[in-house]
Design an enzyme around this catalytic site. Structure first.
Site, mmCIF file in Angstrom:
data_model
loop_
_atom_site.group_PDB
_atom_site.id
_atom_site.type_symbol
_atom_site.label_atom_id
_atom_site.label_comp_id
_atom_site.label_asym_id
_atom_site.label_seq_id
_atom_site.Cartn_x
_atom_site.Cartn_y
_atom_site.Cartn_z
ATOM 1 N N TYR A 187 31.556 32.579 37.282
ATOM 2 C CA TYR A 187 32.341 31.435 37.745
ATOM 3 C C TYR A 187 33.482 31.917 38.650
ATOM 4 O O TYR A 187 33.903 33.074 38.574
ATOM 5 C CB TYR A 187 32.887 30.686 36.517
ATOM 6 C CG TYR A 187 33.798 29.543 36.840
ATOM 7 C CD1 TYR A 187 33.287 28.401 37.469
ATOM 8 C CD2 TYR A 187 35.154 29.589 36.534
ATOM 9 C CE1 TYR A 187 34.138 27.347 37.782
ATOM 10 C CE2 TYR A 187 35.995 28.540 36.840
ATOM 11 C CZ TYR A 187 35.489 27.422 37.472
ATOM 12 O OH TYR A 187 36.324 26.390 37.780
ATOM 13 N N THR A 189 36.593 32.057 38.823
ATOM 14 C CA THR A 189 37.786 32.789 38.385
ATOM 15 C C THR A 189 37.469 34.108 37.687
ATOM 16 O O THR A 189 38.382 34.839 37.324
ATOM 17 C CB THR A 189 38.578 31.934 37.378
ATOM 18 O OG1 THR A 189 37.718 31.653 36.262
ATOM 19 C CG2 THR A 189 39.058 30.636 37.996
ATOM 20 N N LYS A 190 36.209 34.411 37.474
ATOM 21 C CA LYS A 190 35.861 35.570 36.658
ATOM 22 C C LYS A 190 35.910 36.871 37.469
ATOM 23 O O LYS A 190 35.991 36.845 38.689
ATOM 24 C CB LYS A 190 34.492 35.370 36.008
ATOM 25 C CG LYS A 190 34.384 34.056 35.213
ATOM 26 C CD LYS A 190 35.155 34.060 33.887
ATOM 27 C CE LYS A 190 35.521 32.690 33.403
ATOM 28 N NZ LYS A 190 34.651 32.038 32.466
ATOM 29 N N ASN A 191 35.806 38.003 36.784
ATOM 30 C CA ASN A 191 35.986 39.290 37.468
ATOM 31 C C ASN A 191 34.901 39.576 38.495
ATOM 32 O O ASN A 191 35.141 40.232 39.497
ATOM 33 C CB ASN A 191 36.011 40.436 36.461
ATOM 34 C CG ASN A 191 37.280 40.418 35.631
ATOM 35 O OD1 ASN A 191 38.163 39.572 35.856
ATOM 36 N ND2 ASN A 191 37.379 41.312 34.676
#
Ligand SMILES: *Cc1c(COP(=O)(O)O)cnc(C)c1O
Length: 392
Positions: A187, A189-191
């Site tokens: 997603y 916002t993920k790393n």
């Protein structure tokens, strides 16, 4: 008044790290004419499985889809209980409900925010079929203890690794030779991000095959290629499945992000260093503890205030940071306090006192690779300024 100077522009809680390489990769995928599920998805699945050290990877369109598929493929359903943490995002428990099973919450360890294996054991009944630990914020759940519980009670393990792409446990990446299923989120916002996306990783051939079929309507294996040379127009629907597959535009982005991940992690760690230095000796603030056998991926920077030592609440603390032009968040609003769960199960906040107290005192500070040392220092100074102003 302190001499803290408020910056002019708003600082986002989270921003993606997009280079020209991602833009080029998407362009190439579109120009290739194959932009649904195709060769890039297959290639990403191969590379991601190699990266974590697992046999199989099924690319999907979200971690939520991976979590749903893991439980479905294992045949978990009505009458079954699945144990998970209340300190998580909704999809962790929603997907348990989606298969018709009952989510059973087990409280956390307040030093880390991770599900506590001793609490899990208390919740195991004759109906328990699976455990879904969350590698919260990028720490690893206690997989040795949880794995033992799975062995002794014959339970399936489905790890929520939405925060854990670079997390290590006992020196190995999460997903390395996994016991059950490991579910990742890509997603925004993920790393490792590709806008929306996810993966299910496993060493279990049957589970992988079943999840793969269920991720594309329940179509017999290989039908993604039915328009290619050597493909066949004939397919079967083995089960009424879902539309959950990853597609090539996502995979093109994810491949580039995978290659850039170490560099992005290194830059997040610079900000972590600044935060930890600044907050270490402040009694009004509580830092998250990293267990010794764990490498924290630092997806989130978890800060907790000590409410008894401040004259303002956590919510007011957040307002003070906003007034200083800093966007922050909370991970997570304890799931058992959400109305859907209260309505269904009549939970009270105190039913899971540690998760509730954690959730009520937590503030997630900006933590992303494009943050930079200067902004991280600004955030640290702002937090210290609020503490100085409102400490008891
Ligand atoms: C983001 C997140 C998810 C869901 O990921 P999606 O890819 O958006 O479905 C699941 N669990 C946790 C802990 C998350 O933070």
């Amino acid at each position: 008044m302190s001499d803290f100077k408020v910056r002019d522009d708003w600082m986002s809680f989270c921003l993606p790290d997009i280079s020209e390489a991602e833009v080029d990769a998407v362009g190439a995928a579109i120009r290739s004419g194959w932009w649904a599920k195709g060769p890039r998805t297959i290639e990403f699945e191969k590379r991601f499985a190699e990266y974590v050290g697992a046999k199989y990877c099924v690319g999907v369109n979200s971690c939520t889809a991976a979590q749903h598929l893991a439980l479905l493929a294992k045949g978990i359903g009505p009458g079954d209980e699945v144990i998970t943490t209340p300190l998580t995002f909704a999809s962790t428990a929603n997907t348990i409900l989606h298969v018709g099973a009952t989510p059973v919450f087990a409280d956390i360890d307040p030093d880390t925010g991770l599900i506590d294996p001793k609490e899990i054991e208390k919740k195991i009944t004759g109906k328990t079929r699976a455990i879904v630990p969350v590698h919260y914020s990028g720490l690893a759940a206690d997989l040795d203890a949880i794995g033992k519980l799975c062995d002794s009670y014959g339970l399936f393990l489905s790890e929520d690794a939405a925060h854990a792409v670079e997390t290590r446990y006992n020196g190995e990446l999460i997903g390395h030779q996994p016991k059950g299923a490991v579910c990742y989120s890509f997603y925004a916002t993920k790393n490792l991000a590709c806008g929306e996306g996810g993966a299910l990783v496993t060493n279990n051939e049957e589970l992988a095959a079943k999840a793969r079929v269920l991720s594309t309507h329940g179509m017999s294996a290989g039908s993604w290629n039915r328009y290619g040379k050597g493909g066949s127009w004939r397919y079967d629907i083995e089960e009424p499945g879902y539309k959950y597959n990853m597609f090539d535009i996502q995979a093109a982005l994810a491949q580039v992000q995978l290659a850039r991940m170490d560099d992005m992690q290194r830059r997040r760690f610079e900000a972590v260093e600044i935060y930890e230095q600044a907050f270490r000796d402040v009694p009004q603030l509580r830092l998250q503890k990293t267990p010794e056998n764990c490498h924290h991926s630092r997806h989130l920077y978890i800060l907790r205030i000590v409410p008894e030592m401040l004259t303002i609440s956590r919510d007011q603390f957040i307002e003070e940071l906003k007034m200083r032009n800093i966007g922050v968040s909370v991970h997570f609003i304890a799931l058992h306090t959400m109305s859907a769960y209260v309505k269904r199960y009549g939970f009270k906040p105190e039913d899971f006192p540690k998760a509730y107290a954690f959730s009520e005192s937590e503030i997630s500070l900006p933590m992303y690779s494009t943050l930079g040392k200067e902004k991280a220092q600004y955030v640290a100074d702002a937090v210290l300024d609020v503490v100085a102003k409102y400490k008891k």
